[in-house]
Design an enzyme around this catalytic site. Structure first.
Site, PDB file in Angstrom:
ATOM      1  N   LEU A   1     -38.273 -65.178   2.574  1.00 61.66           N
ATOM      2  CA  LEU A   1     -36.696 -65.276   1.386  1.00 61.66           C
ATOM      3  C   LEU A   1     -36.378 -63.870   0.563  1.00 61.66           C
ATOM      4  O   LEU A   1     -37.176 -63.207  -0.433  1.00 61.66           O
ATOM      5  CB  LEU A   1     -36.658 -65.972   1.124  1.00 61.66           C
ATOM      6  CG  LEU A   1     -36.745 -66.333   0.068  1.00 61.66           C
ATOM      7  CD1 LEU A   1     -36.683 -66.552  -1.752  1.00 61.66           C
ATOM      8  CD2 LEU A   1     -36.859 -68.319   0.239  1.00 61.66           C
ATOM      9  N   SER A   2     -34.935 -63.529   0.792  1.00 59.76           N
ATOM     10  CA  SER A   2     -35.051 -61.971  -0.213  1.00 59.76           C
ATOM     11  C   SER A   2     -35.848 -61.134  -0.129  1.00 59.76           C
ATOM     12  O   SER A   2     -35.677 -60.454   1.059  1.00 59.76           O
ATOM     13  CB  SER A   2     -34.960 -62.778  -1.953  1.00 59.76           C
ATOM     14  OG  SER A   2     -34.746 -61.177  -3.026  1.00 59.76           O
ATOM     15  N   ASN A   3     -36.562 -60.039  -0.774  1.00 56.11           N
ATOM     16  CA  ASN A   3     -37.351 -59.090  -0.417  1.00 56.11           C
ATOM     17  C   ASN A   3     -38.499 -59.276   0.449  1.00 56.11           C
ATOM     18  O   ASN A   3     -38.713 -58.924   1.761  1.00 56.11           O
ATOM     19  CB  ASN A   3     -38.229 -57.993  -1.345  1.00 56.11           C
ATOM     20  CG  ASN A   3     -37.111 -58.190  -2.456  1.00 56.11           C
ATOM     21  OD1 ASN A   3     -36.134 -57.247  -2.149  1.00 56.11           O
ATOM     22  ND2 ASN A   3     -37.456 -56.873  -3.298  1.00 56.11           N
TER      23      ASN A   3
END
Length: 581
Positions: free
Chosen positions: A243-245
């Protein structure tokens, strides 16, 4: 055992049983929610103490563990999962600095359904940074999990005592042990950290880090279960999730997977960039740093969490930003209300939605845009800690003033740090002047690295081009999930153009733009913030369940799947029906 010639030094092997498991280091859900796991001697915590605290910090940084959030009752869980951990430093060919890889092998590994989940840390977190997503879903199911910190992490180097972080998480002096991050031996000062100061532009290698972690995972399964070896992508399903980066990293891995290692990908709120579509994080983060403080002064955001001070009044610093933009001729209006309206209109033209701006008030109040801009600019320009762009630098601070960190503060960084300061006794200094809007001078400089055309701006753009995701293979099952209210990585700049690109190139990714979800599940525990939102993690778990059923039970992979129609949590506790699953 398969070759892992990219491993630097030794592989550490530890067992975790009897009140010290893989998923929570023996804390359980209640312990994860509680006070920071203690150190018997704060100046010299042991490796097991640091591990326990790092796991707890990673959980708290990602999941909503608040009393109203429903974790462990409505969705998710933290059972006791005994097993072994295999940890090492690995290096991408040509890189200056290693990335940390770690494989968790549960004692109840499911030999009938050989499964390895590979993941990368969210944000710039340490190696456990995706445990609340990948570990929580995979370990109770009997899958092994391979983690990478993807060349980021909290192995901060302190020039004051020439120390960094060894493989076991403890502080060590340069030359006495292999370090997670060891900058070039210069007479530097202050604090250096891997994401900003490695000289590697680590983001460009995130996909290769993930694939290397998968290779390491297979090799460690060979070591754990030699009678069942070899473990290969042909007999062991490798699921990539993040998730995210970390979500951006697994999408990069999907495009770099020349040997078809991956069996499926589930990416949550990914920081993904592709050629000629969407916007790069550096572009919209530096624009947000300049313009959002003023735009959020607009009356339409009066009820957005963090958009007003504790007394319900506009932030003084944000009003100063409106005045600064007017003084620079960027806003024509003289009245503050009209200045805010013009700043809002500017961001709307740039692609921001009101929904994203309202949620971004939290990131703006917490000064995340400036922190992102300074660190990423240094990474993209391959700068060291003494030569960062725009006059920025990092130093240990006490009461906001540069100081020398005490031993206890320094020892806790690996467990408690987010991977990008400021925080935990480290400040982001410089890039200021003595005006009423002191941060604008540094932010303007960061912005010009994107909008300008000098040598530094051209170098920064070249680094951003190097991290663009490539097309995955056509038959790879892929699922992208993103909160509709994400104010840090807005869908208009990331997932939506990425999914549109895949579809234009003949791929069939599943895409859920989840209503009422935003970027930080952990923020939902903050008063007033969770009322307006839903967590994204339960949707990620469901997507992984569906991928598992496809890979191991023969269920067809859908060509499309409607996004669940959830409802905002409100002031009470999360109820299962609110998720719309």
């Amino acid at each position: 055992m398969q070759g892992v010639d990219f491993v630097q030094g030794e592989v550490s092997v530890t067992t975790h049983r009897d009140h010290d498991d893989l998923l929570s280091s023996g804390l359980g859900l209640d312990g994860l929610k509680g006070a920071p796991a203690p150190f018997a001697n704060p100046a010299h915590p042991t490796s097991p103490e640091l591990r326990r605290r790092a796991i707890q910090t990673s959980w708290k940084g990602i999941a909503d563990l608040g009393p109203l959030g429903g974790y462990g009752t409505v969705y998710g869980g933290v059972p006791d999962v005994p097993g072994r951990e295999y940890q090492a430093f690995a290096k991408i060919p040509g890189a200056y600095q290693p990335h940390r890889v770690l494989v968790q092998v549960p004692d109840h590994f499911d030999h009938a359904h050989r499964c390895l989940v590979v993941t990368a840390s969210s944000g710039s977190r340490g190696v456990y940074g995706a445990i609340a997503l990948a570990g929580a879903w995979a370990l109770p199911r009997g899958c092994a999990v391979a983690y990478t910190d993807k060349g980021t992490g909290s192995g901060y180097f302190d020039y004051a005592d020439n120390s960094g972080v060894a493989l076991n998480g403890e502080r060590a002096k340069r030359g006495t042990a292999m370090l997670e991050f060891e900058p070039a031996e210069t007479k530097g000062e202050g604090i250096a950290f891997k994401h900003a100061h490695s000289g590697d532009n680590p983001e460009a290698d995130w996909g290769r880090d993930v694939l290397q972690a998968a290779q390491f995972g297979l090799a460690m399964l060979d070591r754990a279960f030699p009678a069942q070896a070899p473990f290969t992508p042909q007999n062991t399903r490798i699921i990539a999730t993040g998730l995210s980066n970390g979500g951006g990293a697994v999408l990069q891995a999907a495009g770099a997977d020349a040997h078809h290692m991956l069996a499926g990908v589930v990416a949550l709120e990914p920081n993904v960039h592709m050629p000629d579509r969407g916007s790069a994080l550096y572009d919209y983060a530096t624009e947000a740093a300049m313009w959002l403080p003023c735009a959020l002064m607009d009356a339409r955001f009066a009820s957005a969490p963090f958009a007003r001070d504790a007394n319900g009044a506009p932030h003084v610093a944000w009003a100063a930003r409106c005045a600064s933009l007017h003084a620079q001729g960027l806003l024509k209006a003289a009245a503050p209300e009209q200045q805010a309206a013009q700043a809002h209109a500017h961001l709307r033209r740039a692609g921001w939605t009101d929904q994203a701006m309202a949620t971004a008030a939290a990131s703006t109040a917490l000064d995340l845009w400036r922190a992102i801009g300074a660190a990423y600019a240094s990474a993209y320009l391959h700068r060291d800690a003494a030569n960062m762009p725009c006059g920025y630098h990092y130093a240990a601070v006490v009461n906001g003033k540069p100081a020398v960190a005490d031993e206890a503060t320094r020892a806790s960084w690996w467990a408690d740090g987010s991977g990008i300061p400021p925080g935990h006794g480290i400040g982001l200094l410089g890039g200021t002047d003595a005006s009423a809007d002191p941060h604008l001078v540094g932010i303007t400089c960061l912005r010009k690295l994107w909008t300008g055309n000098d040598a530094d701006a051209r170098a920064l753009h070249a680094s951003v081009r190097a991290l663009a995701a490539k097309l995955p293979r056509k038959d790879l099952p892929m699922w992208v999930l993103h909160g509709a209210s994400d104010g840090l990585l807005p869908t208009a700049f990331t997932s939506e153009p990425y999914v549109a690109w895949l579809e234009a190139e003949g791929r069939q990714p599943l895409y859920w733009k989840v209503p009422y979800a935003q970027h930080f599940d952990a923020f939902l525990a903050l008063p007033g913030f969770g009322d307006k939102h839903l967590p994204l993690l339960p949707y990620g778990y469901v997507a992984l369940d569906r991928l598992w059923a496809h890979l191991f039970q023969g269920q067809p992979w859908p060509s499309a799947l409607p996004t669940p129609a959830g409802t905002a949590r409100g002031a009470g506790a999360l109820q299962k029906g609110m998720l719309g699953l």
